[in-house]
Design an enzyme around this catalytic site. Structure first.
Site, PDB file in Angstrom:
ATOM      1  N   ASP A 106       0.792  -1.223   0.000  1.00 40.78           N
ATOM      2  CA  ASP A 106       0.000   0.000   0.000  1.00 40.78           C
ATOM      3  C   ASP A 106       0.831   1.284   0.000  1.00 40.78           C
ATOM      4  O   ASP A 106       1.769   1.416   0.791  1.00 40.78           O
ATOM      5  CB  ASP A 106      -0.886   0.052   1.250  1.00 40.78           C
ATOM      6  CG  ASP A 106      -1.706  -1.186   1.462  1.00 40.78           C
ATOM      7  OD1 ASP A 106      -1.657  -2.097   0.623  1.00 40.78           O
ATOM      8  OD2 ASP A 106      -2.396  -1.252   2.489  1.00 40.78           O
ATOM      9  N   SER A 163      -0.739   0.473   7.368  1.00 42.30           N
ATOM     10  CA  SER A 163      -0.981   1.662   6.551  1.00 42.30           C
ATOM     11  C   SER A 163      -1.496   2.850   7.357  1.00 42.30           C
ATOM     12  O   SER A 163      -2.093   2.703   8.419  1.00 42.30           O
ATOM     13  CB  SER A 163      -1.968   1.337   5.436  1.00 42.30           C
ATOM     14  OG  SER A 163      -1.375   0.499   4.482  1.00 42.30           O
ATOM     15  N   ASP A 231      -5.782   1.362   9.003  1.00 42.46           N
ATOM     16  CA  ASP A 231      -5.685   2.211   7.810  1.00 42.46           C
ATOM     17  C   ASP A 231      -6.347   3.576   7.983  1.00 42.46           C
ATOM     18  O   ASP A 231      -7.222   3.976   7.208  1.00 42.46           O
ATOM     19  CB  ASP A 231      -6.296   1.504   6.592  1.00 42.46           C
ATOM     20  CG  ASP A 231      -5.779   0.097   6.395  1.00 42.46           C
ATOM     21  OD1 ASP A 231      -4.652  -0.179   6.822  1.00 42.46           O
ATOM     22  OD2 ASP A 231      -6.513  -0.732   5.811  1.00 42.46           O
TER      23      ASP A 231
END
Length: 505
Positions: A106, A163, A231
């Site tokens: 990512d 992430s 995330d």
């Protein structure tokens, strides 16, 4: 075990991809500072490895480090130190970022500051498969040519580094200077032996030197919610005068959180979206004909249109798809530039390479009506368009041209009604059928749309990105690279207008 006195900036760890993994620990003054899962050979004698992974140790300059693990003596003898990050020369795409070595996934912490674009990314420097999640870092002046710099975040006892996002400290938050770069990311407890007693929680880090070095703050801004909630994506919402965070919770559930100081967060919404999963982003996107609309996008490229007041996201729940293929994933947009610019991870195999994973070309996002439906449009950024040079243009039923050099290449194919064609480009076969709407690239066949009037085919090494009708449909492919194949031949029943560009790299 082996002891060293640190005299240079980086410890170089030899990597034998595909071998059995063991845990490597690095200690400084009786404190564990690093722990990684390392693939290593067992044979004694000359230690054969594919590449070195660089681990920064300069803050322990002059002090003793101890390296421990169940490795052959030859492995310890192959450890080295350097003042430079280890580099490996190998063929790779020129304007699609790939790590020098190792695995990436990512894009993280995308931001623009003082004329420089920062791309942080999920990174395993120690193998070409997913593991040891760190944050790598690359910088660019033009969004096309990236320079990889030092890895900035490594796993610790609280978790591996999943992430997250980046932003500028424009409002002097967290008792940090206004020019500090801030990062909010997931500390993924349980994802390593070292963090087996921790949990998934959201954490803040910062940089005081323009993003080169990143430090973590003590504590967590959002504590444990669900087993793998992760995330975070944070932006400032001007109209409600506060920060908002969109966070993946579990299954197809997401949460909105709100803060005025980036330290104290209150959840203001939980919602479920059809098939959407992880890596959320929520941005206000301009409509080309006027106005704006909020767009929520998840990892697979599913996006939903709606309205957002800084507290609640309201959508009709209609799921649209930004990608026609499964290669792109986990896209994120930049903090900072005037345009909404997005990069996604391309899940490439990169056969016979010691890097794996490539980033897409950056795309500018807008909304407009396509075949009567308000749709996301993604098109290469202005920097890409300005750097290309036209080398061929012709309108005919048969096209033949020879590409003698290795620059990235773009074909723009137009038709009066539609553009059904077939042919071969640099050794790979291509065809599009306007009646069925299917595009074929090599052995892969994907539905784009019926009766497309324009296709843009962007080629860079093993990467092929295709845009239909000026960015309303998008597909990405990993293709074969045939060094000796330089010809482009296309044929159609009706006349095609074909323009070919090269990138002036």
């Amino acid at each position: 075990m082996k002891r060293f006195t640190v005299e240079k900036k980086y410890l170089l760890i030899p990597i034998c991809t595909g071998e059995e993994k063991n845990i490597l620990q690095i200690w400084a003054q009786e404190k564990k500072i690093y722990e990684f899962s390392i693939p290593a050979g067992k044979a004694e004698g000359i230690y054969r490895y594919e590449y070195y992974a660089s681990v920064p140790v300069d803050i322990w300059m002059g002090k003793e480090l101890t390296v421990r693990g169940d490795f052959a003596r030859a492995f310890f003898e192959a450890l080295a130190f350097s003042d430079d990050i280890a580099q490996v020369a190998q063929e790779r795409p020129e304007i699609h970022f790939s790590a020098n070595t190792g695995w990436i996934n990512d894009p993280n912490g995308l931001l623009y500051d003082k004329g420089c674009y920062h791309l942080y990314f999920q990174y395993n420097p120690f193998d070409v498969v997913w593991d040891n999640m760190c944050w790598g870092h690359a910088v660019s002046k033009d969004l096309l040519h990236w320079e990889q710099s030092e890895t900035v975040l490594f796993p610790d006892e609280e978790g591996t580094v999943y992430s997250g996002c980046g932003l500028l400290n424009e409002r002097n938050m967290l008792r940090l200077p206004k020019d500090a770069l801030l990062f909010i990311y997931t500390s993924a407890g349980t994802k390593s032996m070292w963090s087996r007693n921790s949990k998934f929680r959201q954490k803040i880090a910062y940089s005081l030197d323009g993003g080169k070095h990143v430090r973590t703050r003590e504590g967590f801004v959002i504590d444990y919610i669900a087993e793998e909630s992760r995330d975070p994506k944070v932006y400032w919402h001007e109209r409600s005068n506060g920060y908002y965070m969109v966070l993946y919770l579990q299954r197809n559930d997401f949460g909105i959180f709100r803060s005025e100081d980036l330290e104290h967060w209150e959840q203001t919404q939980e919602f479920t979206l059809d098939q959407a999963w992880e890596c959320p982003d929520l941005r206000e996107i301009p409509i080309e004909s006027g106005g704006t609309k909020w767009v929520f996008i998840s990892a697979d490229g599913f996006y939903f249109l709606g309205d957002f007041d800084g507290y609640q996201f309201e959508t009709d729940g209609v799921r649209k798809n930004a990608y026609q293929t499964t290669l792109p994933y986990a896209a994120q947009t930049f903090w900072g530039p005037d345009d909404i610019i997005m990069i996604s991870w391309l899940r490439t195999k990169n056969r016979n390479k010691i890097y794996r994973g490539v980033m897409s070309l950056p795309k500018k996002l807008t909304l407009d009506y396509y075949r009567g439906v308000l749709s996301l449009r993604q098109y290469p950024v202005q920097e890409y368009c300005l750097a290309r040079k036209e080398v061929f243009q012709k309108t005919t039923k048969q096209i033949q041209w020879r590409h003698e050099r290795k620059e990235p290449l773009e074909l723009q194919i137009y038709g009066k009604e539609d553009i059904s064609f077939r042919g071969k480009i640099l050794g790979n076969t291509y065809s599009y059928d306007a009646i069925s709407g299917y595009l074929e690239v090599g052995m892969e066949k994907v539905f784009m749309e019926e009766k497309i009037h324009r296709l843009d085919i962007l080629l860079d090494g093993e990467i092929c990105e295709v845009l239909a009708d000026e960015g309303f449909r998008y597909a990405a492919f990993e293709i074969e690279v045939y060094e000796e194949e330089k010809d482009i031949t296309l044929e159609a029943e009706d006349e095609l207008a074909v323009t070919i560009y090269v990138q002036r790299t």
